[in-house]
Write a protein that holds these residues in place. Structure first.
Motif, short mmCIF file in Angstrom:
data_model
loop_
_atom_site.label_atom_id
_atom_site.label_comp_id
_atom_site.label_asym_id
_atom_site.label_seq_id
_atom_site.Cartn_x
_atom_site.Cartn_y
_atom_site.Cartn_z
N THR A 13 67.47 12.96 39.72
CA THR A 13 66.36 13.86 40.08
C THR A 13 65.23 13.80 39.06
OG1 THR A 13 67.46 15.72 38.99
CG2 THR A 13 67.81 15.47 41.37
N LYS A 14 65.49 13.28 37.89
CA LYS A 14 64.47 13.17 36.84
C LYS A 14 63.61 11.92 37.02
CE LYS A 14 67.62 15.31 33.49
NZ LYS A 14 68.36 15.09 32.21
N THR A 15 63.99 11.06 37.96
CA THR A 15 63.33 9.75 38.05
C THR A 15 62.67 9.55 39.42
OG1 THR A 15 65.43 8.73 38.71
CG2 THR A 15 64.88 8.71 36.38
N GLN A 216 65.40 8.32 29.09
CA GLN A 216 65.32 8.45 27.63
C GLN A 216 64.01 9.14 27.25
OE1 GLN A 216 68.09 7.35 25.79
NE2 GLN A 216 68.79 7.05 27.89
N SER A 217 64.08 9.98 26.24
CA SER A 217 62.89 10.70 25.79
C SER A 217 62.12 9.90 24.75
CB SER A 217 63.28 12.06 25.19
OG SER A 217 63.84 12.89 26.18
N GLU A 218 60.80 9.95 24.87
CA GLU A 218 59.90 9.43 23.84
C GLU A 218 58.85 10.50 23.62
OE1 GLU A 218 58.24 5.56 24.26
OE2 GLU A 218 60.17 4.58 24.61
N GLY A 219 58.87 11.10 22.43
CA GLY A 219 57.98 12.23 22.19
C GLY A 219 58.43 13.41 23.02
N ASP A 220 57.49 14.02 23.75
CA ASP A 220 57.82 15.21 24.55
C ASP A 220 58.03 14.89 26.02
OD1 ASP A 220 55.22 14.54 25.09
OD2 ASP A 220 54.41 16.57 24.94
N LYS A 221 58.14 13.59 26.36
CA LYS A 221 58.31 13.19 27.76
C LYS A 221 59.44 12.18 27.89
CE LYS A 221 53.46 13.63 29.20
NZ LYS A 221 52.30 12.89 29.77
N ILE A 222 60.05 12.17 29.07
CA ILE A 222 60.97 11.07 29.34
C ILE A 222 60.14 9.86 29.75
CG2 ILE A 222 62.88 12.59 30.01
CD1 ILE A 222 62.31 11.76 32.94
N ARG A 223 60.73 8.67 29.62
CA ARG A 223 59.97 7.45 29.89
C ARG A 223 59.45 7.38 31.32
NH1 ARG A 223 64.13 3.27 26.86
NH2 ARG A 223 63.37 3.62 24.72
N MET A 224 60.21 7.95 32.27
CA MET A 224 59.78 7.90 33.67
C MET A 224 58.40 8.51 33.83
SD MET A 224 61.02 6.89 36.67
CE MET A 224 59.76 6.60 37.90
N LYS A 225 58.14 9.62 33.10
CA LYS A 225 56.84 10.29 33.19
C LYS A 225 55.82 9.61 32.28
CE LYS A 225 58.71 14.82 34.45
NZ LYS A 225 58.84 16.24 34.06
N LYS A 226 56.24 9.23 31.09
CA LYS A 226 55.32 8.64 30.12
C LYS A 226 54.76 7.31 30.59
CE LYS A 226 54.94 7.52 25.20
NZ LYS A 226 55.62 7.51 23.89
N TYR A 227 55.61 6.51 31.25
CA TYR A 227 55.20 5.16 31.62
C TYR A 227 55.07 4.97 33.13
CZ TYR A 227 56.46 4.20 26.78
OH TYR A 227 56.54 4.22 25.40
N ARG A 228 54.82 6.05 33.86
CA ARG A 228 54.73 5.93 35.32
C ARG A 228 53.67 4.94 35.75
NH1 ARG A 228 56.98 8.85 39.05
NH2 ARG A 228 57.49 10.54 37.62
N ASP A 229 52.49 4.99 35.10
CA ASP A 229 51.42 4.07 35.49
C ASP A 229 51.79 2.62 35.18
OD1 ASP A 229 49.94 6.21 36.33
OD2 ASP A 229 48.71 6.32 34.52
N VAL A 230 52.51 2.40 34.07
CA VAL A 230 52.96 1.05 33.71
C VAL A 230 53.95 0.54 34.75
CG1 VAL A 230 54.19 -0.33 31.99
CG2 VAL A 230 52.59 1.46 31.26
N LEU A 231 54.86 1.40 35.19
CA LEU A 231 55.84 1.00 36.19
C LEU A 231 55.17 0.54 37.48
CD1 LEU A 231 58.63 3.70 35.75
CD2 LEU A 231 58.85 1.26 35.29
N ASP A 232 54.08 1.22 37.84
CA ASP A 232 53.36 0.83 39.05
C ASP A 232 52.76 -0.58 38.90
OD1 ASP A 232 53.93 3.19 40.30
OD2 ASP A 232 52.03 4.16 39.77
N ARG A 233 52.43 -0.96 37.68
CA ARG A 233 51.85 -2.29 37.45
C ARG A 233 52.90 -3.37 37.40
NH1 ARG A 233 47.78 -4.59 32.68
NH2 ARG A 233 47.79 -6.71 33.48
N ILE A 234 54.06 -3.09 36.78
CA ILE A 234 55.05 -4.14 36.56
C ILE A 234 56.13 -4.13 37.61
CG2 ILE A 234 54.61 -4.05 34.10
CD1 ILE A 234 57.33 -2.66 33.77
#
Length: 234
Positions: A13-15, A216-234
């Motif tokens: 549910t987090k992803t 996995q958390s990086e800073g105050d966000k999990i990677r799914m939220k932090k890198y959502r735009d990157v995921l759309d590109r790759i």
């Protein structure tokens, strides 16, 4: 076993949006379907650096320098590109040799069977076995471990998982919470365990594998939220 399924659901549910990304991976459409970039991605990732902070920016840099300039159009071009030309982008010679060697084998396979680069990767991935990976021409390449081997198979359209240390840690955490015992120490046994969890939970092995990294958390966000735009590109 219902409890195990519920626990996997909690993680999933987090992803939000993960299925779309994994579907694209299974269609061999990551990096806008560019097979060269998929091979470079796997090769750079083979030395275990942070994927989003270290690998993705370097693949993008390689794309801008060599792919957009049409110097590297296909796997044949990649197989012939010497490390000296790219060492200002990527200093690790062994992992560059992985890129050269994987590209060479897949190009030769495509030539033998009349396949495109994409077709060669998908056919290799379909026929390759994790159980016998050390006998496979790609598995024999210095620097290709089972994790890299499985990563290439996933990008070649195979619904499977990698025995990466983060994947193992999260899967073991899930099994502990569910108080379920399944083998996780041996790499091949671990892949089968992920298959079994997928069967029980209704998710795919590839979904479970990518979920473990993206929660996995990086800073105050999990990677799914932090890198959502990157995921759309790759």
């Amino acid at each position: 076993m219902a409890e195990l399924s519920d626990i996997v659901d909690e993680y999933m549910t987090k992803t939000t949006g993960l299925k779309k990304f994994c579907d694209r991976c299974l269609r061999t459409q990551r990096w806008n379907g560019n097979i060269v970039l998929m091979v470079v991605d796997a090769a750079f990732d083979s030395i275990g650096l942070n994927y989003f902070n270290s690998i993705v920016p370097k693949v993008v840099e390689f794309e801008e320098a060599f792919v957009e300039g049409v110097m590297v159009k296909n796997l044949k071009d990649l197989s012939e590109l010497p490390h000296e030309r790219v060492k200002n982008i990527w200093a690790n010679e062994r992992s560059w040799n992985v890129a050269n060697s994987v590209a060479s084998h897949l190009h030769e396979l495509g030539q033998e069977r009349g396949l495109s680069d994409r077709g060669a990767l998908r056919e290799w991935a379909r026929d390759a076995s994790p159980k016998d990976w050390k006998q496979d021409p790609i598995g024999r390449i210095r620097g290709v471990g089972l994790t890299t081997y499985q990563y290439l198979r996933m990008m070649g359209g195979v619904d499977t998982a990698m025995p990466d240390k983060i994947v193992k840690r999260v899967v073991e955490e899930i099994l502990d919470k569910a108080e379920v015992e399944m083998p996780t120490s041996g790499d091949f046994e671990f892949i089968k365990t992920v298959d079994r969890i997928a069967e029980i939970s209704g998710f795919r092995p590839i979904d479970i594998c990518w979920m473990t990294w993206l929660v996995q958390s990086e800073g105050d966000k999990i990677r799914m939220k932090k890198y959502r735009d990157v995921l759309d590109r790759i």
